[in-house]
Design an enzyme around this catalytic site. Structure first.
Site, PDB file in Angstrom:
ATOM      1  N   CYS A   1      -4.403  -1.496  -1.880  1.00  0.00           N
ATOM      2  CA  CYS A   1      -4.522  -0.049  -2.084  1.00  0.00           C
ATOM      3  C   CYS A   1      -5.436   0.145  -3.290  1.00  0.00           C
ATOM      4  O   CYS A   1      -5.126  -0.366  -4.379  1.00  0.00           O
ATOM      5  CB  CYS A   1      -3.133   0.523  -2.357  1.00  0.00           C
ATOM      6  SG  CYS A   1      -3.137   2.282  -2.799  1.00  0.00           S
ATOM      7  N   ASN A   2      -6.545   0.838  -3.084  1.00  0.00           N
ATOM      8  CA  ASN A   2      -7.473   1.043  -4.199  1.00  0.00           C
ATOM      9  C   ASN A   2      -6.839   1.888  -5.299  1.00  0.00           C
ATOM     10  O   ASN A   2      -7.059   1.652  -6.484  1.00  0.00           O
ATOM     11  CB  ASN A   2      -8.741   1.742  -3.705  1.00  0.00           C
ATOM     12  CG  ASN A   2      -9.538   0.875  -2.767  1.00  0.00           C
ATOM     13  OD1 ASN A   2      -9.155   0.679  -1.617  1.00  0.00           O
ATOM     14  ND2 ASN A   2     -10.637   0.335  -3.234  1.00  0.00           N
ATOM     15  N   THR A   3      -6.054   2.887  -4.890  1.00  0.00           N
ATOM     16  CA  THR A   3      -5.461   3.808  -5.862  1.00  0.00           C
ATOM     17  C   THR A   3      -4.431   3.074  -6.722  1.00  0.00           C
ATOM     18  O   THR A   3      -4.389   3.252  -7.940  1.00  0.00           O
ATOM     19  CB  THR A   3      -4.794   4.994  -5.123  1.00  0.00           C
ATOM     20  OG1 THR A   3      -5.699   5.465  -4.122  1.00  0.00           O
ATOM     21  CG2 THR A   3      -4.460   6.114  -6.069  1.00  0.00           C
TER      22      THR A   3
ATOM     23  N   GLU B   1      -2.151   7.935   8.993  1.00  0.00           N
ATOM     24  CA  GLU B   1      -0.697   7.763   9.139  1.00  0.00           C
ATOM     25  C   GLU B   1      -0.189   8.336  10.467  1.00  0.00           C
ATOM     26  O   GLU B   1       0.809   7.871  10.992  1.00  0.00           O
ATOM     27  CB  GLU B   1       0.052   8.383   7.954  1.00  0.00           C
ATOM     28  CG  GLU B   1      -0.147   7.633   6.630  1.00  0.00           C
ATOM     29  CD  GLU B   1       0.448   6.224   6.597  1.00  0.00           C
ATOM     30  OE1 GLU B   1       1.593   6.055   7.018  1.00  0.00           O
ATOM     31  OE2 GLU B   1      -0.266   5.299   6.162  1.00  0.00           O
TER      32      GLU B   1
ATOM     33  N   TYR C   1      -0.677   8.376  -2.460  1.00  0.00           N
ATOM     34  CA  TYR C   1      -0.729   8.080  -3.895  1.00  0.00           C
ATOM     35  C   TYR C   1      -1.891   8.836  -4.570  1.00  0.00           C
ATOM     36  O   TYR C   1      -1.898   8.991  -5.780  1.00  0.00           O
ATOM     37  CB  TYR C   1      -0.999   6.585  -4.121  1.00  0.00           C
ATOM     38  CG  TYR C   1       0.182   5.642  -4.019  1.00  0.00           C
ATOM     39  CD1 TYR C   1       1.493   6.085  -3.836  1.00  0.00           C
ATOM     40  CD2 TYR C   1      -0.031   4.261  -4.138  1.00  0.00           C
ATOM     41  CE1 TYR C   1       2.549   5.170  -3.760  1.00  0.00           C
ATOM     42  CE2 TYR C   1       1.016   3.349  -4.073  1.00  0.00           C
ATOM     43  CZ  TYR C   1       2.302   3.805  -3.874  1.00  0.00           C
ATOM     44  OH  TYR C   1       3.345   2.899  -3.816  1.00  0.00           O
ATOM     45  N   GLY C   2      -2.869   9.237  -3.746  1.00  0.00           N
ATOM     46  CA  GLY C   2      -4.159   9.719  -4.265  1.00  0.00           C
ATOM     47  C   GLY C   2      -4.083  10.742  -5.386  1.00  0.00           C
ATOM     48  O   GLY C   2      -4.870  10.693  -6.314  1.00  0.00           O
TER      49      GLY C   2
ATOM     50  N   ASP D   1       0.878  -1.177   0.000  1.00  0.00           N
ATOM     51  CA  ASP D   1       0.000   0.000   0.000  1.00  0.00           C
ATOM     52  C   ASP D   1       0.917   1.228   0.000  1.00  0.00           C
ATOM     53  O   ASP D   1       2.121   1.116   0.259  1.00  0.00           O
ATOM     54  CB  ASP D   1      -0.883  -0.018   1.268  1.00  0.00           C
ATOM     55  CG  ASP D   1      -1.785   1.210   1.359  1.00  0.00           C
ATOM     56  OD1 ASP D   1      -2.322   1.642   0.332  1.00  0.00           O
ATOM     57  OD2 ASP D   1      -1.932   1.765   2.471  1.00  0.00           O
TER      58      ASP D   1
ATOM     59  N   CYS E   1     -10.963   3.180   0.060  1.00  0.00           N
ATOM     60  CA  CYS E   1      -9.526   3.389   0.280  1.00  0.00           C
ATOM     61  C   CYS E   1      -9.181   2.582   1.520  1.00  0.00           C
ATOM     62  O   CYS E   1      -9.915   2.622   2.514  1.00  0.00           O
ATOM     63  CB  CYS E   1      -9.239   4.869   0.513  1.00  0.00           C
ATOM     64  SG  CYS E   1      -7.569   5.194   1.139  1.00  0.00           S
ATOM     65  N   THR E   2      -8.075   1.845   1.450  1.00  0.00           N
ATOM     66  CA  THR E   2      -7.776   0.916   2.542  1.00  0.00           C
ATOM     67  C   THR E   2      -7.364   1.617   3.842  1.00  0.00           C
ATOM     68  O   THR E   2      -7.339   0.978   4.899  1.00  0.00           O
ATOM     69  CB  THR E   2      -6.697  -0.092   2.118  1.00  0.00           C
ATOM     70  OG1 THR E   2      -5.542   0.628   1.670  1.00  0.00           O
ATOM     71  CG2 THR E   2      -7.194  -0.998   1.004  1.00  0.00           C
TER      72      THR E   2
HETATM   73  N1  DGL Z   1      -4.652   3.129   0.917  1.00  0.00           N
HETATM   74  C1  DGL Z   1      -4.642   3.833  -0.339  1.00  0.00           C
HETATM   75  C2  DGL Z   1      -5.901   3.485  -1.126  1.00  0.00           C
HETATM   76  O1  DGL Z   1      -6.512   2.484  -0.842  1.00  0.00           O
HETATM   77  C3  DGL Z   1      -4.368   5.256  -0.046  1.00  0.00           C
HETATM   78  C4  DGL Z   1      -4.116   6.094  -1.217  1.00  0.00           C
HETATM   79  C5  DGL Z   1      -3.223   7.275  -0.977  1.00  0.00           C
HETATM   80  O2  DGL Z   1      -2.075   7.075  -0.607  1.00  0.00           O
HETATM   81  O3  DGL Z   1      -3.695   8.372  -1.245  1.00  0.00           O
HETATM   82  O4  DGL Z   1      -6.298   4.146  -2.048  1.00  0.00           O
END
Ligand code: DGL
Length: 252
Positions: free
Chosen positions: A71-73, A150, A40-41, A8, A182-183
């Site tokens: 991680c969904n992103t 975080e 990552y978003g 992630d 989002c996880t």
């Molecule tokens: N846990 C990531 C997700 O599921 C977070 C994305 C991020 O870092 O913005 O999308």
């Protein structure tokens, strides 16, 4: 015994890890937090694909039989490219739980909380397209949620005002079901549920992703269940946020 690699952008994927160890309690886990590059978003798909390749190499080096993109992103930006680049490696990705939400809603309105990258991705847009004739789907970026998780501070006035700002538009639109896309967000689920009130159901897709991982391992004939269990945490940046969330879930 299977070796399961998980990654992630940060600690969020531990919400998937905590479900994985319920259904696969005797495996060897390697968890990679890419927190030097978090969040990552708002990053480009190209950037995330590069990170995905780097982390995949790292996890394969650790002997991973399967990689869970927790991680969904990263799933939206990189899983198709990773499957093409590593055709022999099984990858399991995230899927926003729009289907169970659409099937369960009473008000006919479902809310999706996710990052900008996930909401723009073709995977999500396709899923949305399948259900938007039947239900109203309202979306909001969980602004600041990733950064808040975080820090490890999952409740209190600051977390509350961050969550309220993104949740309220969905509740005002009449959503009775909130999908966590989002996880990182499941770590704020108790707060989201408290602020939403008793008539609202909040859905975390992690248990379904854990079941899918079992299914893929079975399909590939990877033996599981023989133990011993082990877990190693890796971070591209400061390891303390990851250790903080990890200790929270191990004391749950
Ligand atoms: N846990 C990531 C997700 O599921 C977070 C994305 C991020 O870092 O913005 O999308």
């Amino acid at each position: 015994m299977a070796t399961i690699g998980i990654f992630d952008s940060g600690s969020g994927g531990l919400s998937v890890y905590r479900e994985l160890i319920k259904v696969l309690p005797k495996e060897q886990y390697h968890y990679f937090s890419d927190n030097a590059h978090c969040p990552y978003g708002e990053k480009s798909p190209l950037y995330i694909r590069r990170r995905g390749r780097y982390i995949t190499e790292f996890l394969l080096d650790k002997g991973a039989d399967i990689i869970v993109v927790a991680c969904n992103t990263a799933t939206a930006a990189a899983i198709a490219a990773l499957r093409a680049d590593y055709p022999d490696v099984p990858f399991v990705g995230m899927e926003p739980a729009v289907k169970p939400a659409a099937l369960g809603t009473q008000s006919g309105v479902i809310g999706v909380l996710a990052t900008a990258g996930t909401l723009k991705g073709s995977k999500y847009l396709n899923t949305r397209g399948r259900f938007e004739d039947d239900v109203t789907i309202v979306e909001h970026v969980g602004q600041g949620f990733v950064e808040q998780v975080e820090t490890g501070i999952l409740d209190g006035p600051e977390a509350e005002s961050i969550v309220r700002a993104s949740l309220e538009p969905l509740l005002r639109a009449g959503a009775d079901t909130i999908v966590l896309g989002c996880t990182h967000y499941p770590f704020l689920q108790p707060l989201i549920e408290r602020l939403s009130g008793p008539g609202v159901r909040v859905i975390d897709p992690a248990p379904a992703v854990a079941r899918q991982t079992v299914h893929v391992l079975e399909q590939r004939g990877v033996p599981t269940g023989q133990g011993p269990f082990s877990v190693q945490l890796h971070a591209s940046g400061d390891p303390s946020p990851l250790n903080r969330i990890f200790s929270l879930i191990t004391h749950e």
